[in-house]
Design a protein around this motif. Structure first.
Motif, PDB file in Angstrom:
ATOM      1  N   LEU A  16       0.823  -1.203   0.000  1.00 15.98           N
ATOM      2  CA  LEU A  16       0.000   0.000   0.000  1.00 15.98           C
ATOM      3  C   LEU A  16       0.862   1.260   0.000  1.00 15.98           C
ATOM      4  N   GLY A  17       1.944   1.256   0.751  1.00 21.53           N
ATOM      5  CA  GLY A  17       2.862   2.399   0.767  1.00 21.53           C
ATOM      6  C   GLY A  17       3.503   2.615  -0.591  1.00 21.53           C
ATOM      7  N   GLY A  18       3.903   1.535  -1.243  1.00 18.90           N
ATOM      8  CA  GLY A  18       4.501   1.630  -2.576  1.00 18.90           C
ATOM      9  C   GLY A  18       3.512   2.165  -3.593  1.00 18.90           C
ATOM     10  N   LEU A  19       2.263   1.693  -3.541  1.00 22.71           N
ATOM     11  CA  LEU A  19       1.238   2.204  -4.444  1.00 22.71           C
ATOM     12  C   LEU A  19       0.966   3.678  -4.200  1.00 22.71           C
ATOM     13  N   THR A  20       0.924   4.087  -2.943  1.00 19.45           N
ATOM     14  CA  THR A  20       0.669   5.490  -2.611  1.00 19.45           C
ATOM     15  C   THR A  20       1.785   6.385  -3.132  1.00 19.45           C
ATOM     16  N   LEU A  21       3.015   5.946  -2.990  1.00 16.27           N
ATOM     17  CA  LEU A  21       4.145   6.750  -3.448  1.00 16.27           C
ATOM     18  C   LEU A  21       4.258   6.794  -4.976  1.00 16.27           C
ATOM     19  N   SER A  22       3.813   5.748  -5.653  1.00 17.26           N
ATOM     20  CA  SER A  22       3.937   5.725  -7.112  1.00 17.26           C
ATOM     21  C   SER A  22       2.724   6.335  -7.817  1.00 17.26           C
ATOM     22  N   ALA A  23       1.637   6.589  -7.114  1.00 17.16           N
ATOM     23  CA  ALA A  23       0.410   7.117  -7.740  1.00 17.16           C
ATOM     24  C   ALA A  23       0.641   8.438  -8.482  1.00 17.16           C
ATOM     25  N   PRO A  24       1.330   9.442  -7.903  1.00 16.53           N
ATOM     26  CA  PRO A  24       1.522  10.695  -8.650  1.00 16.53           C
ATOM     27  C   PRO A  24       2.265  10.496  -9.966  1.00 16.53           C
ATOM     28  N   PHE A  25       3.249   9.610  -9.968  1.00 19.02           N
ATOM     29  CA  PHE A  25       4.015   9.366 -11.194  1.00 19.02           C
ATOM     30  C   PHE A  25       3.158   8.666 -12.249  1.00 19.02           C
ATOM     31  N   ALA A  26       2.343   7.729 -11.818  1.00 18.72           N
ATOM     32  CA  ALA A  26       1.455   7.031 -12.748  1.00 18.72           C
ATOM     33  C   ALA A  26       0.418   7.993 -13.329  1.00 18.72           C
ATOM     34  N   LEU A  27      -0.165   8.839 -12.492  1.00 18.50           N
ATOM     35  CA  LEU A  27      -1.154   9.803 -12.962  1.00 18.50           C
ATOM     36  C   LEU A  27      -0.542  10.810 -13.933  1.00 18.50           C
ATOM     37  N   GLN A  28       0.701  11.224 -13.669  1.00 16.30           N
ATOM     38  CA  GLN A  28       1.377  12.160 -14.574  1.00 16.30           C
ATOM     39  C   GLN A  28       1.634  11.500 -15.927  1.00 16.30           C
ATOM     40  N   ALA A  29       2.024  10.235 -15.926  1.00 19.36           N
ATOM     41  CA  ALA A  29       2.268   9.523 -17.182  1.00 19.36           C
ATOM     42  C   ALA A  29       0.976   9.379 -17.983  1.00 19.36           C
ATOM     43  N   ILE A  30      -0.138   9.093 -17.302  1.00 18.73           N
ATOM     44  CA  ILE A  30      -1.425   8.971 -17.983  1.00 18.73           C
ATOM     45  C   ILE A  30      -1.837  10.315 -18.565  1.00 18.73           C
ATOM     46  N   ASP A  31      -1.630  11.394 -17.809  1.00 16.46           N
ATOM     47  CA  ASP A  31      -1.996  12.732 -18.272  1.00 16.46           C
ATOM     48  C   ASP A  31      -1.151  13.159 -19.467  1.00 16.46           C
ATOM     49  N   SER A  32       0.138  12.842 -19.449  1.00 19.70           N
ATOM     50  CA  SER A  32       1.037  13.223 -20.545  1.00 19.70           C
ATOM     51  C   SER A  32       0.705  12.487 -21.832  1.00 19.70           C
ATOM     52  N   ALA A  33       0.121  11.315 -21.728  1.00 21.26           N
ATOM     53  CA  ALA A  33      -0.194  10.525 -22.915  1.00 21.26           C
ATOM     54  C   ALA A  33      -1.236  11.216 -23.786  1.00 21.26           C
ATOM     55  N   GLY A  34      -2.112  12.035 -23.206  1.00 17.65           N
ATOM     56  CA  GLY A  34      -3.162  12.692 -23.974  1.00 17.65           C
ATOM     57  C   GLY A  34      -2.772  14.038 -24.553  1.00 17.65           C
ATOM     58  N   GLN A  35      -1.558  14.514 -24.295  1.00 21.56           N
ATOM     59  CA  GLN A  35      -1.159  15.833 -24.775  1.00 21.56           C
ATOM     60  C   GLN A  35      -0.692  15.780 -26.223  1.00 21.56           C
ATOM     61  N   THR A  36      -0.823  16.913 -26.894  1.00 19.46           N
ATOM     62  CA  THR A  36      -0.382  17.011 -28.284  1.00 19.46           C
ATOM     63  C   THR A  36       1.137  17.044 -28.361  1.00 19.46           C
ATOM     64  N   THR A  37       1.663  16.466 -29.411  1.00 21.06           N
ATOM     65  CA  THR A  37       3.107  16.475 -29.600  1.00 21.06           C
ATOM     66  C   THR A  37       3.532  17.805 -30.202  1.00 21.06           C
ATOM     67  N   SER A  38       4.818  18.102 -30.116  1.00 27.18           N
ATOM     68  CA  SER A  38       5.313  19.359 -30.673  1.00 27.18           C
ATOM     69  C   SER A  38       5.171  19.377 -32.195  1.00 27.18           C
ATOM     70  N   ALA A  39       5.234  18.220 -32.836  1.00 25.85           N
ATOM     71  CA  ALA A  39       5.062  18.164 -34.286  1.00 25.85           C
ATOM     72  C   ALA A  39       3.627  18.551 -34.672  1.00 25.85           C
ATOM     73  N   GLU A  40       2.659  18.080 -33.892  1.00 27.33           N
ATOM     74  CA  GLU A  40       1.267  18.442 -34.164  1.00 27.33           C
ATOM     75  C   GLU A  40       1.032  19.921 -33.898  1.00 27.33           C
ATOM     76  N   ALA A  41       1.646  20.436 -32.852  1.00 27.17           N
ATOM     77  CA  ALA A  41       1.472  21.849 -32.501  1.00 27.17           C
ATOM     78  C   ALA A  41       2.117  22.764 -33.527  1.00 27.17           C
ATOM     79  N   ALA A  42       3.140  22.272 -34.219  1.00 28.36           N
ATOM     80  CA  ALA A  42       3.854  23.103 -35.192  1.00 28.36           C
ATOM     81  C   ALA A  42       3.185  23.124 -36.558  1.00 28.36           C
ATOM     82  N   ALA A  43       2.075  22.400 -36.707  1.00 27.94           N
ATOM     83  CA  ALA A  43       1.380  22.373 -38.000  1.00 27.94           C
ATOM     84  C   ALA A  43       0.916  23.774 -38.372  1.00 27.94           C
ATOM     85  N   LEU A  44       1.066  24.095 -39.658  1.00 28.92           N
ATOM     86  CA  LEU A  44       0.682  25.429 -40.130  1.00 28.92           C
ATOM     87  C   LEU A  44      -0.826  25.598 -40.096  1.00 28.92           C
ATOM     88  N   PRO A  45      -1.308  26.816 -39.791  1.00 25.31           N
ATOM     89  CA  PRO A  45      -2.752  27.054 -39.830  1.00 25.31           C
ATOM     90  C   PRO A  45      -3.270  27.080 -41.265  1.00 25.31           C
TER      91      PRO A  45
END
Length: 142
Positions: A16-45
């Motif tokens: 339980l202690g290990g899961l509690t300590l690793s939760a923020p890192f897991a949540l950050q990895a899940i959140d980062s997976a949905g972000q746009t890449t720099s290549a997509e952001a650099a697309a011309l309008p």
């Protein structure tokens, strides 16, 4: 028997202690997976978007050569006319949706996307962030 229970309890508490300590890192990895890449952001309008950006750049150059005498939602006391409300050139620049939306402030990590609209009057600020009339238009950055 008592020793076995305490042994298992210790193992469970460690897990339980290990899961509690690793939760923020897991949540950050899940959140980062949905972000746009720099290549997509650099697309011309679109061509229309490029035209709007060029017009906004020209407006910003004009501001730097001759700054505005009025900043913000100034109103003429005698006529009641709003300076920024009557400036059709300003209101028409970077108007992406016909409602004065010129961009957005995004903070993907917190899932915040706040539109930025022309003006800083109360009606605008109730539904979005406002752009101060008489200052350079936001054209993005690196």
């Amino acid at each position: 028997m008592k020793r076995d229970v305490f042994g298992w309890l210790g193992v469970v508490l460690l897990l339980l202690g290990g899961l509690t300590l690793s939760a923020p890192f897991a949540l950050q990895a899940i959140d980062s997976a949905g972000q746009t890449t720099s290549a997509e952001a650099a697309a011309l309008p679109t061509p229309d978007g490029r035209r709007m950006i060029e017009e906004a750049k020209a407006y910003n150059r004009g501001l730097s050569s001759k700054p505005q005498s009025v900043l913000g939602e100034a109103v003429d006391t005698f006529s009641g006319t709003s300076y920024s409300g009557g400036d059709k050139e300003y209101r028409g620049l970077l108007d992406a949706d016909g409602e004065g939306t010129m961009g957005a402030v995004r903070y993907p990590r917190l899932h915040i996307s706040l539109p930025v609209r022309h003006g800083t009057d109360a009606a605008t600020l109730e539904k979005s962030a406002g752009h101060l009339y008489g200052t350079s238009l936001p054209l993005g950055g690196g």
